[in-house]
Design a protein around this motif. Sequence first.
Motif, PDB file in Angstrom:
ATOM      1  N   GLY A 239       0.803  -1.212   0.000  1.00 27.14           N
ATOM      2  CA  GLY A 239       0.000   0.000   0.000  1.00 27.14           C
ATOM      3  C   GLY A 239       0.836   1.261   0.000  1.00 27.14           C
ATOM      4  O   GLY A 239       0.521   2.241  -0.678  1.00 27.14           O
ATOM      5  N   LEU A 240       1.928   1.237   0.762  1.00 29.95           N
ATOM      6  CA  LEU A 240       2.792   2.417   0.851  1.00 29.95           C
ATOM      7  C   LEU A 240       3.535   2.692  -0.449  1.00 29.95           C
ATOM      8  O   LEU A 240       3.899   3.836  -0.725  1.00 29.95           O
ATOM      9  N   THR A 241       3.769   1.661  -1.236  1.00 28.24           N
ATOM     10  CA  THR A 241       4.544   1.832  -2.467  1.00 28.24           C
ATOM     11  C   THR A 241       3.693   1.818  -3.726  1.00 28.24           C
ATOM     12  O   THR A 241       4.202   2.071  -4.817  1.00 28.24           O
ATOM     13  N   ALA A 242       2.392   1.528  -3.583  1.00 28.43           N
ATOM     14  CA  ALA A 242       1.546   1.383  -4.775  1.00 28.43           C
ATOM     15  C   ALA A 242       1.243   2.708  -5.436  1.00 28.43           C
ATOM     16  O   ALA A 242       1.299   2.838  -6.656  1.00 28.43           O
ATOM     17  N   SER A 243       0.914   3.705  -4.626  1.00 24.90           N
ATOM     18  CA  SER A 243       0.472   4.977  -5.179  1.00 24.90           C
ATOM     19  C   SER A 243       0.447   6.026  -4.083  1.00 24.90           C
ATOM     20  O   SER A 243       0.352   5.691  -2.901  1.00 24.90           O
TER      21      SER A 243
END
Length: 249
Positions: A92-96
Amino acid sequence: MGPLLDAWRLAVGTLTAVPVAPPRTVDARTAGRAMLLAPLAAVPLGAVVAVVGLVGPELGLTALVTAVLAVAALVAGSRAFHLDGLSDTADGLTASYDRRRSLEVMKSGSAGPAGVAAVVLVLGTQVAALTALLREDRGWLVAGVLVCLSRCALALACTRGVPGARPDGLGATYVGSVRPLATLALWLAAAAAAYAATGPSGVVALVLAAAVVVLVLHRAVRRFGGVTGDVFGASVELGLATLLVVASA
């Protein structure tokens, strides 16, 4: 006794693979009590880690192999519940940078590259630190205690004032369910237990673990708008890694 028993069943049934009867009622009050009982509910997990750490060398196993088996037993005993949260939080932190997109990725349940990397790195850190810790006198006992204390992260994540990222999901019932004074009392009790087990270094480890958990929660609130059940799991795993690293230093 009924509400407390429900909280105990909720804590054990949610956080371990130990079979228990389901709670009769699951509401915010029960959830908050369950989070405060989490370190005690994790005693079977801590005991398994301690036993593996104690028996491994007696069977001629190296400290590294013993640490791998102990962590594997811990993962099995918790049904990899917290690792799943760690993986989803990393994805989640790196998705967008878009909040809704990040939450959608976390809810999908599939593990992306960031999630896999996070799990591998955190488990590797736990194994490496536990390997060093098991070479110390009573290291097996300290490891078992730290497993239990790492679950204090849940009360911190569920403290009133920490917002939830969404109104649904597994963590929605738990968000804001613990009073700040109760969280403080739990961490003070944990500090006393850490001091009894390892001396001043245990208290230092606990303080640093709390700082790491606070950073995780702060990041989650900024990126997701609040915490989720996945963030709870990430807090536990990163808190445990911190405790083991500091204790093994």
